[in-house]
Write an enzyme that holds these catalytic residues in place. Sequence first.
Site, PDB file in Angstrom:
ATOM      1  N   SER A   1      34.247  36.671  45.040  1.00  0.00           N
ATOM      2  CA  SER A   1      33.166  36.791  44.273  1.00  0.00           C
ATOM      3  C   SER A   1      32.276  35.421  44.606  1.00  0.00           C
ATOM      4  O   SER A   1      31.234  35.538  44.446  1.00  0.00           O
ATOM      5  CB  SER A   1      33.421  36.945  42.970  1.00  0.00           C
ATOM      6  OG  SER A   1      34.343  35.757  42.506  1.00  0.00           O
ATOM      7  N   ASP A   2      33.168  34.417  45.211  1.00  0.00           N
ATOM      8  CA  ASP A   2      32.393  33.359  45.640  1.00  0.00           C
ATOM      9  C   ASP A   2      31.659  33.315  47.014  1.00  0.00           C
ATOM     10  O   ASP A   2      31.062  32.453  47.521  1.00  0.00           O
ATOM     11  CB  ASP A   2      33.130  31.948  45.429  1.00  0.00           C
ATOM     12  CG  ASP A   2      34.154  32.242  46.538  1.00  0.00           C
ATOM     13  OD1 ASP A   2      34.298  32.949  47.249  1.00  0.00           O
ATOM     14  OD2 ASP A   2      34.982  31.128  46.554  1.00  0.00           O
ATOM     15  N   GLY A   3      31.659  34.597  47.706  1.00  0.00           N
ATOM     16  CA  GLY A   3      30.949  34.803  49.048  1.00  0.00           C
ATOM     17  C   GLY A   3      31.815  34.527  49.956  1.00  0.00           C
ATOM     18  O   GLY A   3      31.493  34.687  51.136  1.00  0.00           O
ATOM     19  N   SER A   4      33.189  34.069  49.765  1.00  0.00           N
ATOM     20  CA  SER A   4      33.995  33.910  50.738  1.00  0.00           C
ATOM     21  C   SER A   4      34.783  35.515  51.104  1.00  0.00           C
ATOM     22  O   SER A   4      34.557  36.286  50.600  1.00  0.00           O
ATOM     23  CB  SER A   4      34.973  32.921  50.537  1.00  0.00           C
ATOM     24  OG  SER A   4      35.883  33.228  49.497  1.00  0.00           O
TER      25      SER A   4
END
Lengths: 171, 816
Positions: B661-664
């Site tokens: 969810s943090d874009g990683s």
Amino acid sequence: MDQHETFLKLLLTHQSDVRAFLSSMVRDRSQAEDLFQEVCLVLWKSFASYDPERSFGAWARGIAAKKVLQTWEKSKRLPLAFSPRALQAVLEAYTRTERDPAHAEGLRDCIQKLPDRSRRLLALRYEKSFTLARIAQEVDSTLDAVHKLLSRIRGALQECIERRVQAGDRG
Amino acid sequence: MKPEELIERYLDGIASPEEVAELDRLLAESVEVAQAFARASRRDQALGQVFREDQERAAVQAQIGRAIRPRRRRGAWIAAGVAAGLLLGLWLLIRGTSPESPAIAIRSEGPVRELRSGARIEGKAAFSMVGETTRFETTEGTELKLEIRAGAKHISLRQGELEATVSPQPPGHPMTLATPQALARVLGTRFTLSTTPALTRLEVREGKVELIRISDHARVEVGAGKAAVVGDESRSTLAVHSIEEDRFLSLWKDLHDPSHGYFSPEGIPYHSVETLIVDAPDYGHLSTSETFSYWLWLEAAYGRLTGDWSYFRRAWKKMEEVLVPSALDQPTSRLYDSARPATAVAEGATPQAYPVAADPGRRVGTDPLGAELEATYGSADLYAMHWLVDVDDWYGYGRRGERGRKSALINTFQRGPLESVWKTVPHPSWEDFRAGGPHGFLDLFLREDPYQKQWRYTCAPDADARAIQAIYWAWVWSKNQDSGLPLAEARRLGDTLRYALREKYFAGSHYLLGWSYSWGGSIEPAQGWAWRAASDQAHIGYQNPLVAWVLSTVPPFRSASPGGTTDWATSLDRQLEFYRWLQSSEGALGGGASVGAGAFHGMKYQEHPVFLDPPSNAWFGWQAWAMERLAQYAGAAQDPRARTVLGRWIAWAKSVVVLRSDGSFAVPSTLGWRGTPGDLHVTVLSTNQDVGVTGALARTLAYAGEGALARELLDRMWKLYRDDWGIAAPEAREDYRLFGEAVPLPSGFRGAMGRGEPIRSGATFLDLRSRYRREPDYPKVEAALRFGQPPVFRYHRFWAQVEVALAYAEVARLGR
């Protein structure tokens, strides 16, 4: 970037740490704030002698510590809680445990996750800067109960931040 | 009372004088207590900061007022003057505004909330315009200024990147954004604008933005899903591409920018920009047939987008010049006798078992190709790539033994499945006894009597196949264009690649793409000889059904020799069967097989074919590579056999890709295996963010109709890992401690490397490559050796950059 800008950037990055150190030594908030402004002046005047290889935070806190002791020696009215030896020990401890920006970032989110009641209590303590006695009055409780509650909330925040940082590390 | 509790009471202001005295003593005596105190007081300050931000800003403002009217004690005048400037600067930096004008935006990240006309933003920030849903986010290193000009919002972006969602603007007052090269006019949209001193790039997600080039007032409208660039001199027209095409072109430009160092001064692509790197090539400025095959593919995609096929033609020519041994490089190939292809030698289980002797008991068959190829092409020289070249002559062997002659063909792996790159002795392919010992390097590998000066080359069939794959697509994409593609050369490369389908000593054919084939001969023609040998091992990661299909069915590529078409048709069926046989219950593909009594056409299953250090089918990259080719074949030939395997593999791949969810994101890095075909199982042992593998995976997903996931992965990579040279993620190289590990060497051997390093028992990887000590990054390796700390690098491997670039190009081509 000129020297002025460089200095401001460094100061902005480290100001909260200098403030934290000062207000842990000088419990009166307005006196601590005045001291902080004076420390800023000294930092700017001696910025030419700052060695960029060193940590700006450590350098700034060192100067802040000197300022505290000087002020205290000049006028014993400054309510300094601790002996110079303890002050020195705390100063060194600050340098050994550098501020973790990930913690600062996590804090805001973790506060949002707290129950309303806990957030209100923190606001009284940290936003309004009420004494615990005043808070106890406001929430109709005892000094000790408020202190215990605050300790618990801070403990929960700490746990929340550490969980976040660890989760971030794994990613 | 516990020290922690004392600290809490003190900070809460309820400690008694006795408790404070006790704390004072503990602080002075105990490091732990002092640290706990530091942490707790920092935490209190942070809490105060979060809750008191508004109050503190007011305090700074008040302080400025006081400082400007110096009311301080004696001696403080000068200081106060400095303070006025300083604090005003500080205040302006925090506020980014002049005090009179009304707030036009609210900053939602960082300590300050209100922004007024003239406000500057530096670094990472987020802000929203007052009274609308317009929102901006900037990245690290961004500098911009926010203003109101004639009632419209204006942003000057000096450098960095701005991501924007702009709600509809008042009629007649479009928002404008200026960079040093371009002006963008926005009516209401979602887009990203980024700029460097030389280049401005605009990517639009929703709505429409007008982009104006300042130098000549050329203008374009950039719509949803499109992008445009200003400042790229290789693009004279201000053209609009899809975002993915634009990213491809941007990476293509990075790869060709001479200042980035992907190519040698002679125009040869290196394995990586960085020199200190140990992969299969043991130095970054070596190059491989793999690198060249990726280069060809890059230029094929570039030709499709631009219609310019000159880059492809040049790449093929350079490949011929550098990696296909010329007549001078293989001077005695005409002495080859197909009836007696080679003398069999035994294989050692470990590098220590070498040198090995001839194995007269082993049957050597007849080479079915030699005469046929010579008849078709009028030459006994093989037209194939040798796999490894020392581009700048780093090892000092020189091409054909000529000192100082660059593009020296060299080899490393010679000594069985346990010879990792760390145990290799790089040696010249042209063995004229000038370096090494009295017999050059021969007696490290072989027992012979007498030793004779010789040349020998090794083809890595996956790379030659990839080159054919690239030119096949170039041909498809350039139909009706005057592309001048080297089709005859490609046909010959494909014809020669049939050696890969043979058993090592020609006892038969396995029809899979074997691990390698080699050819060699004496340097002296008098009493000279020549030999050829193939491989008994087939790795799934080398198979290429698309190429087998192209070479057996697509007219310009069909073999000119009589046996070629049937060879490749048989190979196509065999390869498809191989994929099916090796597919695990979960969907991933098992390692491969080797010749020897077994269930697969006389071959037996090998969990890790060819090499065990590291285990050859642990790397997830083989999965993506094998499937990229199967997926292309499935699409091109509409073959249901391929579709079934592909569908199961894609389902597995989707289940093991992680999007956080943090874009990683994370893709598998190493795999563990258990069981055998029929009951074969895979587990993902570790994950990473390898950019090349992720590119290959994204491309495979796109071919299989999973464009959305492919785009998501590519988008995340772009955001996380885009740098000035390409796309690069940090990687910790735990294996670099092996720089100091001894290379197995026969105890009696005495000799010298091309640069004079002594070769003798006990020499380490580094001892044999002393020039590594001069590398700028060498201290990182030294730290690894001394302290066991794995050094971290951000490598720009040529193949990986091309994988990512191609993924953008192919996702764009295949559409949503």
